[in-house]
Design a protein around this motif. Sequence first.
Motif, PDB file in Angstrom:
ATOM      1  N   SER A  37      18.809 -57.334  17.156  1.00  0.00           N
ATOM      2  CA  SER A  37      18.745 -57.869  15.790  1.00  0.00           C
ATOM      3  C   SER A  37      19.817 -57.298  14.867  1.00  0.00           C
ATOM      4  CB  SER A  37      17.364 -57.600  15.184  1.00  0.00           C
ATOM      5  OG  SER A  37      17.092 -56.209  15.139  1.00  0.00           O
TER       6      SER A  37
ATOM      7  N   THR B  38      13.838 -60.509  12.412  1.00  0.00           N
ATOM      8  CA  THR B  38      13.772 -60.566  13.871  1.00  0.00           C
ATOM      9  C   THR B  38      12.604 -59.768  14.425  1.00  0.00           C
ATOM     10  OG1 THR B  38      16.176 -60.821  13.983  1.00  0.00           O
ATOM     11  CG2 THR B  38      15.051 -60.180  16.002  1.00  0.00           C
TER      12      THR B  38
ATOM     13  N   PHE C 199      18.715 -65.487  20.655  1.00  0.00           N
ATOM     14  CA  PHE C 199      17.645 -64.933  19.823  1.00  0.00           C
ATOM     15  C   PHE C 199      16.284 -65.338  20.377  1.00  0.00           C
ATOM     16  CE2 PHE C 199      14.638 -65.690  16.336  1.00  0.00           C
ATOM     17  CZ  PHE C 199      14.526 -64.409  15.825  1.00  0.00           C
TER      18      PHE C 199
ATOM     19  N   VAL D   7      13.559 -62.795  22.052  1.00  0.00           N
ATOM     20  CA  VAL D   7      12.256 -62.687  21.396  1.00  0.00           C
ATOM     21  C   VAL D   7      11.139 -63.087  22.360  1.00  0.00           C
ATOM     22  CG1 VAL D   7      10.786 -63.682  19.604  1.00  0.00           C
ATOM     23  CG2 VAL D   7      13.098 -62.948  19.044  1.00  0.00           C
TER      24      VAL D   7
ATOM     25  N   TYR E 264       9.341 -60.633  17.113  1.00  0.00           N
ATOM     26  CA  TYR E 264       9.033 -59.936  18.357  1.00  0.00           C
ATOM     27  C   TYR E 264       7.530 -59.673  18.501  1.00  0.00           C
ATOM     28  CZ  TYR E 264      13.567 -58.855  20.484  1.00  0.00           C
ATOM     29  OH  TYR E 264      14.761 -58.933  21.153  1.00  0.00           O
TER      30      TYR E 264
ATOM     31  N   THR F 201      18.421 -59.337   8.738  1.00  0.00           N
ATOM     32  CA  THR F 201      18.239 -59.913  10.077  1.00  0.00           C
ATOM     33  C   THR F 201      17.273 -59.085  10.920  1.00  0.00           C
ATOM     34  OG1 THR F 201      20.191 -58.723  10.918  1.00  0.00           O
ATOM     35  CG2 THR F 201      20.530 -60.966  10.106  1.00  0.00           C
TER      36      THR F 201
END
Length: 445
Positions: free
Chosen positions: A288, A343, A58, A62, A347, A339
């Motif tokens: 995501s 997420t 993750f 990101v 970003y 999520t």
Amino acid sequence: MASKSVEFEQDPLTLQKNKFVNVYRILFAKKMNADIKNFFKNISYVTAGTAIEAISWFMFNVLSGRFLGPNEYGKFTLIYSVGMFLYLPMTLGISTGIIKYSSEKIDFNRQRNIITTSYTIVLIISILCISIYIKFSTALKEVFLVSQNILNLGIIFAIVYTFYIITTSTLQGTFQIRKYATLKPICGLIILTSFLVFVLCGNFSFKSPILSMYLAYLVTGGIILLSIRRYLSFQSFDFEWAKIITKYGTFSFLSAVSYIVCTNVDKILINKYLTTEAVGLFNAYFISSLKIMSMVSGILITVLFPLISGHKEKNFILNKYKSLIPYIILFGIPLMILTQVITLKFYGDSFELNLRLVLIFSITSVLFLWYDIYGWIFNSMGIKGAKLTMYGTIMIAIADIILDIYLIPPLGLEGSIIATAISYCIGLMFFYIKRSYNTHLPEQL
């Protein structure tokens, strides 16, 4: 005939407190006892390992998106997508065959024959594939609509990923789940750490994240190879196993095409019909939602596939899994919505939050999980079960390509994910229709 589960060491277990008791009882129709302690241990190991790996992945994705921006991030995504297509013929589904047949019976000599034979076949096929990729690189550039640089990086990724997949499959097939669960987060941490080194040095581009992946997969695969070297012996190559594994692997290979097509061909076509920036945005939504759901599926399959392969009452397991579907839908869609919203905030502002896309990606993620577990249960049945999964996934792959071509130009990113959702619905319909005509699929093939 009473079913037999894979034998584990005897040890007392307080079953009432275990969260997985009901799941096991539903799936295997067995009263819980001390034999299954290692099953729950393996689930906990894989869950913990995957959680750490997921956090690393993750952060990696990101940070890649934030530092590179949608356009450069899109180039990295294309390298990954091309590499995923190219790695498939190199393994020919044999990695799944290793898990299937090595886990059926705990016998060292049998497992060594299977693993040595499989590695030899993969090595030969990989050399042939690499030669073809280099020879026909001009044609491949036109097929994938990418530059020579991106194609070359994709070929290297395919080689490294093949090595990683074949070694991790060996750990699963030999029930070394704890080692598998330990190395998964290590791989993720290497990817994240090496990328941060690029960032801190101020020398990063779209190549930085893919180089980080090369390093992580090579190091992790190398560690595994050293630890399983006793399963490799030139004298253990077996032509009979070669025929069985190749036949099974061919069906598994065609099944694997579905997942690769449905998660990568859309990016290739988005790059064709839209922009590289749109590819980066699409990948942010994919990471995501579908990526997270595939991790959930991976946790279950890592432990359940070897266990189910050695279990005889597979039709009963299929019927019990069917009863769990409403819960997957009920809890899966809201979880995926949450999520994605969280997420996409990480970003950054350059990655637009589109609630329609969020909802469609959430539904598609649940459809993927629904189908994926069905497919792996069928794969555990042997060649005929793998063949059934193959037919379903070929239908998905063909439908997804056709629908992408028709839906992406007028609908953009929404058209692409709608195409994927419809394709998985077609695959599920095939499974349900086929099951109604084949209520007594062979249990062990």
